[in-house]
Design a protein around this motif. Sequence first.
Motif, PDB file in Angstrom:
ATOM      1  N   SER A  21       0.817  -1.223   0.000  1.00  0.00           N
ATOM      2  CA  SER A  21       0.000   0.000   0.000  1.00  0.00           C
ATOM      3  C   SER A  21       0.847   1.267   0.000  1.00  0.00           C
ATOM      4  CB  SER A  21      -0.909   0.015   1.226  1.00  0.00           C
ATOM      5  OG  SER A  21      -0.144   0.143   2.415  1.00  0.00           O
ATOM      6  N   GLU A  22       2.149   1.119   0.131  1.00  0.00           N
ATOM      7  CA  GLU A  22       3.126   2.205   0.199  1.00  0.00           C
ATOM      8  C   GLU A  22       3.045   3.022   1.489  1.00  0.00           C
ATOM      9  OE1 GLU A  22       4.685   4.108  -3.396  1.00  0.00           O
ATOM     10  OE2 GLU A  22       2.823   3.399  -4.360  1.00  0.00           O
ATOM     11  N   MET A  23       2.418   2.449   2.530  1.00  0.00           N
ATOM     12  CA  MET A  23       2.409   3.119   3.835  1.00  0.00           C
ATOM     13  C   MET A  23       3.807   3.127   4.451  1.00  0.00           C
ATOM     14  SD  MET A  23      -0.577   4.350   4.790  1.00  0.00           S
ATOM     15  CE  MET A  23      -0.473   4.461   6.554  1.00  0.00           C
ATOM     16  N   ALA A  24       4.704   2.273   3.964  1.00  0.00           N
ATOM     17  CA  ALA A  24       6.078   2.248   4.465  1.00  0.00           C
ATOM     18  C   ALA A  24       6.986   3.149   3.629  1.00  0.00           C
ATOM     19  CB  ALA A  24       6.614   0.816   4.471  1.00  0.00           C
ATOM     20  N   ASN A  25       6.395   3.947   2.756  1.00  0.00           N
ATOM     21  CA  ASN A  25       7.147   4.890   1.936  1.00  0.00           C
ATOM     22  C   ASN A  25       6.902   6.302   2.485  1.00  0.00           C
ATOM     23  OD1 ASN A  25       8.161   6.623   0.009  1.00  0.00           O
ATOM     24  ND2 ASN A  25       7.108   5.673  -1.722  1.00  0.00           N
ATOM     25  N   PRO A  26       7.858   6.839   3.263  1.00  0.00           N
ATOM     26  CA  PRO A  26       7.646   8.155   3.873  1.00  0.00           C
ATOM     27  C   PRO A  26       7.289   9.248   2.868  1.00  0.00           C
ATOM     28  CG  PRO A  26       9.563   7.108   4.840  1.00  0.00           C
ATOM     29  CD  PRO A  26       9.138   6.255   3.675  1.00  0.00           C
ATOM     30  N   ALA A  27       7.851   9.210   1.665  1.00  0.00           N
ATOM     31  CA  ALA A  27       7.544  10.239   0.665  1.00  0.00           C
ATOM     32  C   ALA A  27       6.069  10.166   0.262  1.00  0.00           C
ATOM     33  CB  ALA A  27       8.440  10.071  -0.560  1.00  0.00           C
ATOM     34  N   LYS A  28       5.535   8.967   0.126  1.00  0.00           N
ATOM     35  CA  LYS A  28       4.124   8.781  -0.227  1.00  0.00           C
ATOM     36  C   LYS A  28       3.222   9.298   0.900  1.00  0.00           C
ATOM     37  CE  LYS A  28       0.922   6.547  -2.770  1.00  0.00           C
ATOM     38  NZ  LYS A  28       0.656   6.766  -4.165  1.00  0.00           N
ATOM     39  N   VAL A  29       3.591   8.991   2.145  1.00  0.00           N
ATOM     40  CA  VAL A  29       2.806   9.444   3.297  1.00  0.00           C
ATOM     41  C   VAL A  29       2.835  10.966   3.393  1.00  0.00           C
ATOM     42  CG1 VAL A  29       2.656   9.411   5.821  1.00  0.00           C
ATOM     43  CG2 VAL A  29       3.110   7.295   4.565  1.00  0.00           C
ATOM     44  N   LEU A  30       4.005  11.563   3.225  1.00  0.00           N
ATOM     45  CA  LEU A  30       4.108  13.023   3.297  1.00  0.00           C
ATOM     46  C   LEU A  30       3.330  13.690   2.165  1.00  0.00           C
ATOM     47  CD1 LEU A  30       7.829  13.385   4.421  1.00  0.00           C
ATOM     48  CD2 LEU A  30       5.766  13.767   5.794  1.00  0.00           C
ATOM     49  N   ALA A  31       3.298  13.060   0.983  1.00  0.00           N
ATOM     50  CA  ALA A  31       2.499  13.602  -0.126  1.00  0.00           C
ATOM     51  C   ALA A  31       1.008  13.532   0.210  1.00  0.00           C
ATOM     52  CB  ALA A  31       2.790  12.849  -1.416  1.00  0.00           C
ATOM     53  N   PHE A  32       0.607  12.504   0.937  1.00  0.00           N
ATOM     54  CA  PHE A  32      -0.789  12.394   1.368  1.00  0.00           C
ATOM     55  C   PHE A  32      -1.128  13.480   2.387  1.00  0.00           C
ATOM     56  CE2 PHE A  32      -3.623  10.712   4.731  1.00  0.00           C
ATOM     57  CZ  PHE A  32      -4.802  10.699   4.008  1.00  0.00           C
ATOM     58  N   LEU A  33      -0.188  13.774   3.275  1.00  0.00           N
ATOM     59  CA  LEU A  33      -0.423  14.760   4.328  1.00  0.00           C
ATOM     60  C   LEU A  33      -0.313  16.203   3.828  1.00  0.00           C
ATOM     61  CD1 LEU A  33       1.538  13.047   7.241  1.00  0.00           C
ATOM     62  CD2 LEU A  33      -0.946  13.111   6.905  1.00  0.00           C
ATOM     63  N   ALA A  91       1.036  14.379  19.659  1.00  0.00           N
ATOM     64  CA  ALA A  91       2.439  13.973  19.503  1.00  0.00           C
ATOM     65  C   ALA A  91       2.590  12.976  18.357  1.00  0.00           C
ATOM     66  CB  ALA A  91       2.963  13.370  20.805  1.00  0.00           C
ATOM     67  N   PHE A  92       1.664  12.004  18.279  1.00  0.00           N
ATOM     68  CA  PHE A  92       1.709  11.027  17.193  1.00  0.00           C
ATOM     69  C   PHE A  92       1.562  11.722  15.843  1.00  0.00           C
ATOM     70  CE2 PHE A  92      -0.290   8.310  14.069  1.00  0.00           C
ATOM     71  CZ  PHE A  92       0.461   7.164  14.139  1.00  0.00           C
ATOM     72  N   GLY A  93       0.581  12.614  15.729  1.00  0.00           N
ATOM     73  CA  GLY A  93       0.333  13.303  14.470  1.00  0.00           C
ATOM     74  C   GLY A  93       1.495  14.177  14.038  1.00  0.00           C
ATOM     75  N   ILE A  94       2.088  14.884  14.986  1.00  0.00           N
ATOM     76  CA  ILE A  94       3.242  15.732  14.662  1.00  0.00           C
ATOM     77  C   ILE A  94       4.403  14.862  14.182  1.00  0.00           C
ATOM     78  CG2 ILE A  94       5.017  17.227  15.655  1.00  0.00           C
ATOM     79  CD1 ILE A  94       2.756  18.454  17.402  1.00  0.00           C
ATOM     80  N   GLY A  95       4.665  13.779  14.901  1.00  0.00           N
ATOM     81  CA  GLY A  95       5.747  12.876  14.497  1.00  0.00           C
ATOM     82  C   GLY A  95       5.503  12.273  13.129  1.00  0.00           C
ATOM     83  N   TRP A  96       4.274  11.857  12.876  1.00  0.00           N
ATOM     84  CA  TRP A  96       3.929  11.261  11.579  1.00  0.00           C
ATOM     85  C   TRP A  96       4.093  12.292  10.467  1.00  0.00           C
ATOM     86  CZ3 TRP A  96      -1.366  10.231   9.084  1.00  0.00           C
ATOM     87  CH2 TRP A  96      -1.275   9.220   8.133  1.00  0.00           C
ATOM     88  N   GLY A  97       3.659  13.522  10.736  1.00  0.00           N
ATOM     89  CA  GLY A  97       3.775  14.578   9.742  1.00  0.00           C
ATOM     90  C   GLY A  97       5.205  14.998   9.472  1.00  0.00           C
ATOM     91  N   MET A  98       6.053  14.945  10.493  1.00  0.00           N
ATOM     92  CA  MET A  98       7.453  15.327  10.310  1.00  0.00           C
ATOM     93  C   MET A  98       8.252  14.250   9.588  1.00  0.00           C
ATOM     94  SD  MET A  98       8.247  17.125  13.992  1.00  0.00           S
ATOM     95  CE  MET A  98      10.004  17.060  13.766  1.00  0.00           C
ATOM     96  N   ALA A  99       8.022  12.996   9.968  1.00  0.00           N
ATOM     97  CA  ALA A  99       8.847  11.908   9.437  1.00  0.00           C
ATOM     98  C   ALA A  99       8.179  11.146   8.301  1.00  0.00           C
ATOM     99  CB  ALA A  99       9.189  10.932  10.563  1.00  0.00           C
ATOM    100  N   GLY A 100       6.844  11.151   8.260  1.00  0.00           N
ATOM    101  CA  GLY A 100       6.142  10.327   7.273  1.00  0.00           C
ATOM    102  C   GLY A 100       6.181   8.856   7.642  1.00  0.00           C
ATOM    103  N   ILE A 101       6.480   8.590   8.914  1.00  0.00           N
ATOM    104  CA  ILE A 101       6.621   7.211   9.394  1.00  0.00           C
ATOM    105  C   ILE A 101       5.826   7.086  10.689  1.00  0.00           C
ATOM    106  CG2 ILE A 101       8.233   5.400  10.144  1.00  0.00           C
ATOM    107  CD1 ILE A 101      10.486   7.014   8.767  1.00  0.00           C
ATOM    108  N   CYS A 102       5.123   5.967  10.840  1.00  0.00           N
ATOM    109  CA  CYS A 102       4.495   5.637  12.114  1.00  0.00           C
ATOM    110  C   CYS A 102       5.032   4.275  12.548  1.00  0.00           C
ATOM    111  CB  CYS A 102       2.965   5.713  12.041  1.00  0.00           C
ATOM    112  SG  CYS A 102       2.178   4.587  10.915  1.00  0.00           S
ATOM    113  N   PRO A 103       4.677   3.775  13.726  1.00  0.00           N
ATOM    114  CA  PRO A 103       5.355   2.587  14.271  1.00  0.00           C
ATOM    115  C   PRO A 103       5.402   1.346  13.367  1.00  0.00           C
ATOM    116  CG  PRO A 103       4.122   3.658  16.000  1.00  0.00           C
ATOM    117  CD  PRO A 103       3.763   4.371  14.726  1.00  0.00           C
ATOM    118  N   GLY A 104       4.280   0.932  12.799  1.00  0.00           N
ATOM    119  CA  GLY A 104       4.284  -0.270  11.950  1.00  0.00           C
ATOM    120  C   GLY A 104       5.216  -0.133  10.757  1.00  0.00           C
TER     121      GLY A 104
END
Length: 147
Positions: A21-33, A91-104
């Motif tokens: 699903s490309e959830m492990a691709n930080p660039a894809k996640v940041l483009a979504f955000l 905190a989770f949202g800020i971290g996800w938005g900064m890195a494009g990565i979440c725990p999984g």
Amino acid sequence: MITMVVALLAGLVFGIGLIWSEMANPAKVLAFLDMTGSWDPSLAFVMIGAISVSAIAFSVARRRGQTYLGSSIQLPTSRVIDKRLLLGSLAFGIGWGMAGICPGPGLVLVGAGNLHGTVFVVAMLVGMGIFEVLERRRASHPDAKKK
């Protein structure tokens, strides 16, 4: 033994799903955000699918007393939206938005040897450790129940 095999298979399916699903691709996640730039809404479909599957799974789990392998099911019971929940979500949202990565996805990236994923997971573990220290300190404080 069967529990470990099922856990391994579930983890593999989850990890493959994150990669596919490309959830492990930080660039894809940041483009979504990035809704003000070149927004990529494709991960919304991934999230809708995940929420749908989770809703069905939680609905089934609520009606059962134990898992299919015989372990007890421990679902959250609190429905309170308090300061701790809001701050943790923030905190989770800020971290996800900064890195494009979440725990999984972070764990998937570590498994792939990705340096950014490894730094993220190490920082996450340090944060979890700090939280545990603060929670123990708060629990041992005499006025802890008043807060």
